[in-house]
Each structure stands twice: as structure tokens, then as C-alpha cells.
Write an enzyme that holds these catalytic residues in place. Structure first.
Site, short mmCIF file in Angstrom:
data_model
loop_
_atom_site.label_atom_id
_atom_site.label_comp_id
_atom_site.label_asym_id
_atom_site.label_seq_id
_atom_site.Cartn_x
_atom_site.Cartn_y
_atom_site.Cartn_z
N SER A 117 0.82 -1.21 0.00
CA SER A 117 0.00 0.00 0.00
C SER A 117 0.86 1.25 0.00
O SER A 117 0.35 2.34 -0.23
CB SER A 117 -0.86 0.04 1.26
N HIS A 138 -1.13 -2.55 -7.24
CA HIS A 138 -1.85 -2.22 -6.01
C HIS A 138 -3.35 -2.40 -6.24
O HIS A 138 -4.00 -1.53 -6.83
CB HIS A 138 -1.49 -0.78 -5.61
N GLU A 150 -3.75 0.16 -9.19
CA GLU A 150 -2.75 1.23 -9.31
C GLU A 150 -1.44 0.53 -9.69
O GLU A 150 -0.89 -0.24 -8.90
CB GLU A 150 -2.63 1.94 -7.95
N ASN A 188 -2.99 6.10 -1.44
CA ASN A 188 -2.88 6.25 0.01
C ASN A 188 -2.28 7.59 0.44
O ASN A 188 -2.46 8.00 1.59
CB ASN A 188 -2.11 5.08 0.61
N1 LIG Z 1 -6.17 -4.38 3.62
C1 LIG Z 1 -6.34 -3.55 2.62
O1 LIG Z 1 -7.40 -2.92 2.45
C2 LIG Z 1 -5.24 -3.38 1.60
C3 LIG Z 1 -5.51 -2.72 0.41
C4 LIG Z 1 -4.52 -2.62 -0.57
C5 LIG Z 1 -3.26 -3.16 -0.32
N2 LIG Z 1 -3.01 -3.77 0.87
C6 LIG Z 1 -1.67 -4.35 1.07
O2 LIG Z 1 -1.76 -5.73 0.84
C7 LIG Z 1 -0.77 -6.42 1.63
C8 LIG Z 1 -1.46 -7.47 2.49
O3 LIG Z 1 -2.40 -6.82 3.33
P1 LIG Z 1 -3.62 -7.62 3.98
O4 LIG Z 1 -4.58 -6.59 4.44
O5 LIG Z 1 -4.05 -8.72 3.06
O6 LIG Z 1 -2.87 -8.25 5.26
P2 LIG Z 1 -3.31 -9.51 6.14
O7 LIG Z 1 -2.74 -9.29 7.48
O8 LIG Z 1 -4.77 -9.78 6.01
O9 LIG Z 1 -2.54 -10.75 5.40
C9 LIG Z 1 -1.15 -10.83 5.32
C10 LIG Z 1 -0.78 -12.30 5.14
O10 LIG Z 1 0.62 -12.37 4.83
C11 LIG Z 1 1.11 -13.56 5.42
N3 LIG Z 1 2.55 -13.50 5.51
C12 LIG Z 1 3.33 -12.82 6.42
N4 LIG Z 1 4.63 -13.04 6.14
C13 LIG Z 1 4.69 -13.85 5.05
C14 LIG Z 1 5.75 -14.43 4.30
N5 LIG Z 1 7.01 -14.22 4.63
N6 LIG Z 1 5.43 -15.24 3.26
C15 LIG Z 1 4.14 -15.48 2.94
N7 LIG Z 1 3.10 -14.97 3.61
C16 LIG Z 1 3.37 -14.16 4.66
C17 LIG Z 1 0.39 -13.62 6.77
O11 LIG Z 1 0.41 -14.94 7.31
C18 LIG Z 1 -1.02 -13.16 6.39
O12 LIG Z 1 -1.85 -14.26 6.06
C19 LIG Z 1 -0.07 -5.33 2.45
O13 LIG Z 1 1.08 -4.94 1.77
C20 LIG Z 1 -1.09 -4.20 2.47
O14 LIG Z 1 -0.50 -2.95 2.64
C21 LIG Z 1 -3.97 -3.90 1.83
#
Ligand SMILES: NC(=O)c1ccc[n+]([C@@H]2O[C@H](COP(=O)([O-])OP(=O)(O)OC[C@H]3O[C@@H](n4cnc5c(N)ncnc54)[C@H](O)[C@@H]3O)[C@@H](O)[C@H]2O)c1
Length: 282
Positions: A117, A138, A150, A188
Site C-alpha cells: 500500500s 496495487h 494502481e 494512500n
Molecule cells: N487491507 C487492505 O485494504 C489493503 C488494500 C490494498 C493493499 N493492501 C496491502 O496488501 C498487503 C497485504 O495486506 P492484507 O490486508 O491482506 O494483510 P493480512 O494481514 O490480512 O494478510 C497478510 C498475510 O501475509 C502472510 N505472511 C506474512 N509473512 C509472510 C511471508 N514471509 N510469506 C508469505 N506470507 C506471509 C500472513 O500470514 C497473512 O496471512 C499489504 O502490503 C497491504 O498494505 C492492503
């Protein structure tokens, strides 16, 4: 269509895997946690059922989509893939390690995309020996519903990689918008200070969470208030993004609201933990 690996099976990773598989890609979903993989696949099934009930897809599409997804706990599953989309926890150390490993394990010609993000793509690319093949992809939450991707061009990203990523996003039914690399990109950099300011309004007693959200929904025509949106994104993710804006741009201007820090420390992360600015019973 070819093969893709999606790293991280959380909120975003399972949505990204869902959309790739629905559009014909063999999809390796990878997470360090077997629980996260099980939850991710259960969410994909639930969301496919919802799409079926709404008449958006037929039953066979659901069956085929699930059939194209495999689950894995090792990055070694990122073999024979055209592209890897990383959606692991928003922590630079975790992402840097994942990209260092992917550089070793994924095919040398593969595109390595991050769904971060806010973390600069150019910094992520530095962890690899193929910075020209590293790009930001993104997606927005919830991935099956939101049209935007994005596409973030890092300093060293090759132009053909940008073009191919645009094609891939379009083939997934999404609308790509290309932006240049900077902390928080466009989405963001604009959204998160608004959410942070909404949190300051609650902290300073100017209005309740419901009050702030009503003002923005009824007065600014936002479909979702900023605090309900923060709960959907995850308050831990919001805090991580504010820290990246603070470190990368301006310490005072992007100071995270103390209430946000307090809620994250207390485990109130929003929908995923059952409580944030609102309480979620299911
Ligand atoms: N939540 C949102 O609305 C949103 C929107 C756009 C982008 N993002 C981005 O997406 C990414 C994930 O966010 P999320 O909300 O899905 O987080 P989340 O916490 O729901 O999921 C993250 C997952 O990554 C796994 N993980 C951690 N370390 C790891 C590794 N070394 N190898 C493989 N898996 C691993 C964890 O076990 C977990 O299941 C982040 O970079 C976040 O900034 C989030």
C-alpha cells in the site's frame, strides 16, 4: 493465460488469487501460515457463492476457479510462473526478505509485483537482481469488486514490464492506472491522511465515529465513511501506511493519530479482529 503465484493469503491475497483464478490463471496461493491458507480458501469459496447467488457467475465458473488454486507454505511453489504478486504483511523487513527469496526461486524472466500500500517499489526492487522486472500492482479491497489496479512504476521498472502488467490487469477485468513510485503512491497519499484526520476528530471529541462517517457520507457523497473504511482496510495496515508517509515525506504532516496507535496496540484492528471503530459480530 499462464501461471501466477500470490504470496500472502490474507484480506488481499485471497481476493487477488480469486480474481486471477476466475480469469483462467493457474494460481499458487502461498502463505507461511496454514491457518491463513485455510481461511483464505474458505473466503474465496464464500465470495464465489455470493457471486453465484447474485447471478454474476455460473456454478461451473465457481468450480473451475477453485480447481485452479493450489495452496502452499513455501515460496518454492513460485515455479513456472509468469508473474508473482506479493500481498504479505505490510512490513518492509518481511517484504524485503520475500523479494530476496523470490529473486532466487522464481523463473528469471518472471515479473515480481508487490501489492504494498505504501512501501516504495524502488526499495523493494533493490532486494533483487532484476529491478527492471519489479513493479507495484496495487489492488483495492475487496479485490473481486473494486475495478482499480494502481500500477506503480519503480525507478528501474522496464517499460515492457509496465505494458505487460497493464495487459494482465485488463485480462483480470480491472482498470489499471499507472503512477510513478512515491511513498503511498496516489491512492494512500490522498486517502490515508483523510482517515487519520477522521481519527483525530474522534480523539479530540469533535464527533463520534458514526458522526464523522455520516458527515462524509451525506455531505461528501462517500459510499463508506472514512472510519468504516479504516475498519475494512485494517487499522494496523492504516498505521503502517501512515508511518511510511511520515518516514518518506514529512514527520509532522503525516503524524499518526495517537488514538490509531492505541487501538492497534489494544488489538482493535477493525473487521478482521471483530472490533475497530465499530463492532463486528460475524
Ligand atoms: N487491507 C487492505 O485494504 C489493503 C488494500 C490494498 C493493499 N493492501 C496491502 O496488501 C498487503 C497485504 O495486506 P492484507 O490486508 O491482506 O494483510 P493480512 O494481514 O490480512 O494478510 C497478510 C498475510 O501475509 C502472510 N505472511 C506474512 N509473512 C509472510 C511471508 N514471509 N510469506 C508469505 N506470507 C506471509 C500472513 O500470514 C497473512 O496471512 C499489504 O502490503 C497491504 O498494505 C492492503
Amino acid at each position: 493465460m499462464s501461471k501466477v503465484a500470490v504470496v500472502g493469503a490474507g484480506t488481499m491475497g485471497n481476493g487477488i488469487a480469486h480474481v486471477f483464478a476466475q480469469h483462467g490463471w493457474d494460481t499458487a496461493l502461498i502463505d507461511v501460515s496454514t491457518d491463513a491458507l485455510a481461511r483464505g480458501v474458505a473466503t474465496i469459496k464464500k465470495n464465489l457463492e455470493r457471486q453465484e447467488k447474485k447471478g454474476v457467475i455460473g456454478h461451473q465458473v465457481s468450480v473451475d476457479t477453485i480447481g485452479r488454486i493450489t495452496t502452499n507454505t513455501s515460496l518454492e511453489a513460485a515455479q513456472e510462473v509468469e508473474i508473482v504478486v506479493e500481498a504479505a504483511t505490510e512490513d518492509p523487513d518481511i517484504k524485503f526478505q520475500v523479494f530476496e527469496d523470490l529473486d532466487r526461486l522464481a523463473p528469471s524472466g518472471a515479473i515480481l509485483a508487490s501489492n504494498t500500500s505504501s512501501i516504495p517499489i524502488t526499495e523493494i526492487a533493490k532486494q533483487t537482481n532484476r529491478p527492471e522486472r519489479v513493479i507495484g500492482m496495487h489492488f483495492m479491497n475487496p479485490v473481486p469488486l473494486m475495478p482499480l489496479v494502481e500500477v506503480v512504476r519503480g525507478k528501474g521498472t522496464g517499460e515492457w514490464v509496465v505494458e505487460r502488467t497493464i495487459e494482465i490487469a485488463k485480462a483480470m477485468g480491472k482498470t489499471p492506472v499507472v503512477v510513478n513510485d512515491a511513498p503511498g503512491f496516489v491512492s494512500n497519499r490522498v486517502l490515508m491522511p483523510m482517515i487519520n484526520e477522521a481519527i483525530f476528530c474522534v480523539q479530540d471529541g469533535i464527533a463520534t465515529a458514526e458522526g464523522v462517517d455520516q458527515v462524509m457520507k451525506l455531505g461528501m457523497n462517500h459510499p463508506l465513511g472514512p472510519l468504516a473504511l479504516a475498519d475494512l482496510i485494517g487499522l494496523d495496515v492504516c498505521l503502517a501506511i501512515m508511518k511510511v508517509l511520515q518516514d518518506g515525506l514529512d514527520r509532522r504532516k503525516y503524524r499518526p493519530a495517537p488514538l490509531l496507535k492505541k487501538m492497534v496496540a489494544a488489538g482493535k484492528l477493525g473487521r478482521k479482529s471483530g472490533q475497530g471503530f465499530y463492532v463486528y459480530r460475524d
